[in-house]
Write an enzyme that holds these catalytic residues in place. Structure first.
Site, PDB file in Angstrom:
ATOM      1  N   ALA A  69     -16.750 -20.111 -10.606  1.00  0.00           N
ATOM      2  CA  ALA A  69     -17.618 -20.218  -9.431  1.00  0.00           C
ATOM      3  C   ALA A  69     -18.991 -19.663  -9.762  1.00  0.00           C
ATOM      4  CB  ALA A  69     -17.025 -19.422  -8.264  1.00  0.00           C
ATOM      5  N   LYS A 110     -18.931 -22.889  -0.770  1.00  0.00           N
ATOM      6  CA  LYS A 110     -17.491 -22.646  -0.964  1.00  0.00           C
ATOM      7  C   LYS A 110     -16.667 -23.395   0.096  1.00  0.00           C
ATOM      8  CE  LYS A 110     -15.776 -20.060  -3.727  1.00  0.00           C
ATOM      9  NZ  LYS A 110     -15.280 -20.295  -5.112  1.00  0.00           N
ATOM     10  N   ASP A 120     -17.553 -26.932 -19.167  1.00  0.00           N
ATOM     11  CA  ASP A 120     -18.405 -26.647 -18.007  1.00  0.00           C
ATOM     12  C   ASP A 120     -17.952 -27.589 -16.892  1.00  0.00           C
ATOM     13  OD1 ASP A 120     -20.338 -26.480 -16.060  1.00  0.00           O
ATOM     14  OD2 ASP A 120     -22.024 -26.520 -17.474  1.00  0.00           O
ATOM     15  N   ILE A 121     -17.431 -27.033 -15.810  1.00  0.00           N
ATOM     16  CA  ILE A 121     -16.880 -27.905 -14.756  1.00  0.00           C
ATOM     17  C   ILE A 121     -17.948 -28.809 -14.136  1.00  0.00           C
ATOM     18  CG2 ILE A 121     -14.833 -26.519 -14.204  1.00  0.00           C
ATOM     19  CD1 ILE A 121     -16.344 -25.456 -11.724  1.00  0.00           C
ATOM     20  N   THR A 180     -13.349 -17.711  -0.660  1.00  0.00           N
ATOM     21  CA  THR A 180     -13.895 -16.405  -0.312  1.00  0.00           C
ATOM     22  C   THR A 180     -13.879 -16.124   1.194  1.00  0.00           C
ATOM     23  OG1 THR A 180     -16.007 -15.204  -0.268  1.00  0.00           O
ATOM     24  CG2 THR A 180     -16.165 -17.559  -0.355  1.00  0.00           C
ATOM     25  N   ASP A 181     -13.908 -14.842   1.531  1.00  0.00           N
ATOM     26  CA  ASP A 181     -14.057 -14.438   2.939  1.00  0.00           C
ATOM     27  C   ASP A 181     -15.447 -14.787   3.478  1.00  0.00           C
ATOM     28  OD1 ASP A 181     -15.118 -12.528   1.129  1.00  0.00           O
ATOM     29  OD2 ASP A 181     -15.068 -10.948   2.644  1.00  0.00           O
ATOM     30  N   GLY A 186     -12.705 -14.608 -16.985  1.00  0.00           N
ATOM     31  CA  GLY A 186     -13.362 -13.974 -15.837  1.00  0.00           C
ATOM     32  C   GLY A 186     -12.526 -12.815 -15.328  1.00  0.00           C
ATOM     33  N   TYR A 209     -24.061 -19.606  -0.500  1.00  0.00           N
ATOM     34  CA  TYR A 209     -22.786 -19.390  -1.212  1.00  0.00           C
ATOM     35  C   TYR A 209     -21.608 -19.768  -0.318  1.00  0.00           C
ATOM     36  CZ  TYR A 209     -18.814 -16.803  -3.204  1.00  0.00           C
ATOM     37  OH  TYR A 209     -17.579 -16.461  -3.693  1.00  0.00           O
TER      38      TYR A 209
HETATM   39  N1  LIG Z   1     -16.015 -11.462  -7.178  1.00  0.00           N
HETATM   40  C1  LIG Z   1     -15.763 -11.335  -5.884  1.00  0.00           C
HETATM   41  O1  LIG Z   1     -16.025 -10.290  -5.281  1.00  0.00           O
HETATM   42  C2  LIG Z   1     -15.123 -12.485  -5.128  1.00  0.00           C
HETATM   43  C3  LIG Z   1     -14.801 -12.318  -3.771  1.00  0.00           C
HETATM   44  C4  LIG Z   1     -14.162 -13.363  -3.090  1.00  0.00           C
HETATM   45  C5  LIG Z   1     -13.861 -14.541  -3.751  1.00  0.00           C
HETATM   46  N2  LIG Z   1     -14.220 -14.687  -5.075  1.00  0.00           N
HETATM   47  C6  LIG Z   1     -13.886 -15.935  -5.736  1.00  0.00           C
HETATM   48  O2  LIG Z   1     -12.890 -15.657  -6.705  1.00  0.00           O
HETATM   49  C7  LIG Z   1     -13.074 -16.483  -7.865  1.00  0.00           C
HETATM   50  C8  LIG Z   1     -13.027 -15.640  -9.125  1.00  0.00           C
HETATM   51  O3  LIG Z   1     -14.027 -14.630  -9.082  1.00  0.00           O
HETATM   52  P1  LIG Z   1     -14.247 -13.614 -10.288  1.00  0.00           P
HETATM   53  O4  LIG Z   1     -14.769 -12.357  -9.697  1.00  0.00           O
HETATM   54  O5  LIG Z   1     -13.049 -13.588 -11.159  1.00  0.00           O
HETATM   55  O6  LIG Z   1     -15.433 -14.347 -11.032  1.00  0.00           O
HETATM   56  P2  LIG Z   1     -15.947 -14.173 -12.558  1.00  0.00           P
HETATM   57  O7  LIG Z   1     -15.471 -12.897 -13.138  1.00  0.00           O
HETATM   58  O8  LIG Z   1     -17.407 -14.478 -12.550  1.00  0.00           O
HETATM   59  O9  LIG Z   1     -15.173 -15.329 -13.297  1.00  0.00           O
HETATM   60  C9  LIG Z   1     -15.508 -16.677 -13.142  1.00  0.00           C
HETATM   61  C10 LIG Z   1     -15.393 -17.342 -14.482  1.00  0.00           C
HETATM   62  O10 LIG Z   1     -15.781 -18.708 -14.339  1.00  0.00           O
HETATM   63  C11 LIG Z   1     -16.675 -19.050 -15.380  1.00  0.00           C
HETATM   64  N3  LIG Z   1     -17.610 -20.091 -14.940  1.00  0.00           N
HETATM   65  C12 LIG Z   1     -18.691 -19.960 -14.145  1.00  0.00           C
HETATM   66  N4  LIG Z   1     -19.296 -21.146 -13.992  1.00  0.00           N
HETATM   67  C13 LIG Z   1     -18.573 -22.041 -14.704  1.00  0.00           C
HETATM   68  C14 LIG Z   1     -18.701 -23.431 -14.957  1.00  0.00           C
HETATM   69  N5  LIG Z   1     -19.717 -24.145 -14.440  1.00  0.00           N
HETATM   70  N6  LIG Z   1     -17.779 -24.042 -15.735  1.00  0.00           N
HETATM   71  C15 LIG Z   1     -16.756 -23.332 -16.272  1.00  0.00           C
HETATM   72  N7  LIG Z   1     -16.582 -22.018 -16.090  1.00  0.00           N
HETATM   73  C16 LIG Z   1     -17.494 -21.375 -15.320  1.00  0.00           C
HETATM   74  C17 LIG Z   1     -17.403 -17.769 -15.717  1.00  0.00           C
HETATM   75  O11 LIG Z   1     -17.908 -17.824 -17.015  1.00  0.00           O
HETATM   76  P3  LIG Z   1     -19.401 -17.242 -17.346  1.00  0.00           P
HETATM   77  O12 LIG Z   1     -19.442 -15.860 -16.757  1.00  0.00           O
HETATM   78  O13 LIG Z   1     -19.447 -17.290 -18.833  1.00  0.00           O
HETATM   79  O14 LIG Z   1     -20.355 -18.173 -16.661  1.00  0.00           O
HETATM   80  C18 LIG Z   1     -16.313 -16.733 -15.546  1.00  0.00           C
HETATM   81  O15 LIG Z   1     -15.587 -16.552 -16.735  1.00  0.00           O
HETATM   82  C19 LIG Z   1     -14.335 -17.299  -7.596  1.00  0.00           C
HETATM   83  O16 LIG Z   1     -13.949 -18.560  -7.085  1.00  0.00           O
HETATM   84  C20 LIG Z   1     -15.059 -16.539  -6.513  1.00  0.00           C
HETATM   85  O17 LIG Z   1     -15.825 -17.397  -5.686  1.00  0.00           O
HETATM   86  C21 LIG Z   1     -14.815 -13.679  -5.758  1.00  0.00           C
END
Ligand SMILES: NC(=O)c1ccc[n+]([C@@H]2O[C@H](COP(=O)([O-])OP(=O)(O)OC[C@H]3O[C@@H](n4cnc5c(N)ncnc54)[C@H](OP(=O)(O)O)[C@@H]3O)[C@@H](O)[C@H]2O)c1
Length: 293
Positions: A63, A134, A39-40, A104-105, A12, A130
């Site tokens: 997530a 969280k 898959d979690i 997340t915020d 990710g 969402y």
């Molecule tokens: N993105 C933002 O702007 C943001 C802001 C604040 C907080 N966050 C938090 O930061 C964290 C990381 O975000 P990110 O942007 O790095 O997200 P990301 O790029 O979507 O990475 C998440 C990874 O988790 C995998 N995943 C999703 N569902 C899954 C499941 N059921 N079992 C196993 N793996 C799974 C995804 O794989 P697939 O894509 O193949 O499903 C992806 O590789 C998350 O907890 C998110 O809530 C994100």
């Protein structure tokens, strides 16, 4: 003897940068798990896989974070962001492992008049499925797993792109500019854009301590999403048709916080708050992104 770290969501946006930081460290046996590997939401399989690796630390970046889709499908939001996290917390407790969990915020936002950053001591008040899912995940971790780091961050952009979202905000803006489309971005929602390289580095520093708890980690400073877009174009020497809009006019399906800036009080209290400004981070991202092409 070295440490075994299991990283969930290893390909990710954030996961990719955590891999880069951890692979430079010695004495770490890193197990990188993608969605294909585990898959979690399959709780039995997740327990079996984690137990087989005997981790000292589990880092969960997985997530379901497409905010509008979570609104349409709250069951899935709770499956991934709450119940699967509850299982991770129980497995880590049973293995005496540390659980590092990303949040997340968007756990904030209910206070409509808010104009000052939220500290870790303040009670969440999410506005969307969402955000609620969280918060539930955070509470499961905090109540079930004695050794935890819950890390809240915001508006992530990373070189790997946000796979789940099909890009990230920076890439979306650049794409719209290339297509010469009119660009409308909300100017009444404030956050702290955060480069996943900076977040990854700080998470790794944090887990080297035993100061378990809840932490806000973002780049420094705050802006509206419109200001974020404006800065991306200024730093890229682009002048597309960018105009500010309002939350009402934009009309997204899920409610979002008008102000969800996070104060890094707990990080500062352990002497680790040296996060650079979000503008410096965007500049660095754009330079690195250009060099990759
Ligand atoms: N993105 C933002 O702007 C943001 C802001 C604040 C907080 N966050 C938090 O930061 C964290 C990381 O975000 P990110 O942007 O790095 O997200 P990301 O790029 O979507 O990475 C998440 C990874 O988790 C995998 N995943 C999703 N569902 C899954 C499941 N059921 N079992 C196993 N793996 C799974 C995804 O794989 P697939 O894509 O193949 O499903 C992806 O590789 C998350 O907890 C998110 O809530 C994100």
């Amino acid at each position: 003897m070295g440490q075994t770290i299991v990283l969930i969501g290893a390909n990710g946006q954030l996961g990719t940068d955590i891999v880069k930081v951890l692979e430079k460290k010695s004495g770490i046996h890193l197990i990188k798990l993608t969605h294909k590997d585990m898959d979690i939401c399959d709780q039995v399989d997740t327990r079996r896989i984690l137990v087989s690796h005997k981790p000292d630390i589990v880092i969960n970046t997985a997530a379901f974070h497409k905010t509008d889709e979570c609104e349409d499908n709250p069951e899935k939001a709770f499956q991934v962001n709450s119940f699967a996290v509850r299982n991770l917390a129980m497995v880590c407790r049973d293995l005496d492992a540390v659980l590092v969990h990303l949040s997340t915020d968007y756990v904030f936002g209910g206070d409509k008049e808010r104009k000052t950053p939220y500290t870790e001591d303040e009670r969440p008040f999410p506005l969307s499925a969402y955000g609620v899912s969280k918060v539930a995940g955070e509470y499961f971790v905090q109540t079930l797993c004695p050794k935890y780091f819950v890390v809240r961050s915001s508006a992530l952009f990373g070189l790997a792109g946000s796979i789940g979202k099909g890009g990230n905000f920076v890439e979306t803006m650049l794409k719209l500019a290339r297509e010469e489309k009119p660009i409308r971005v909300v100017n009444d929602q404030f956050t702290s854009p955060t480069f996943t390289e900076d977040l990854a580095m700080k998470i790794v520093q944090l887990i080297e301590t035993k100061n378990y708890g809840l932490y806000h980690i973002t780049n420094n400073g705050e802006c509206s999403w419109f200001d974020f877009a404006k800065t991306i174009f200024e730093l890229s020497n682009l002048s597309p048709d960018l105009q500010p809009t309002t939350t009402e006019a934009f009309g997204a399906r899920a409610n979002r916080p008008r102000y969800s800036v996070l104060a890094r009080k707990n990080l500062a209290s352990i002497g680790l708050d040296d996060m650079r400004s979000w503008k410096d981070a965007v500049k660095d991202y754009l330079e690195k992104s250009r060099n990759r092409k």
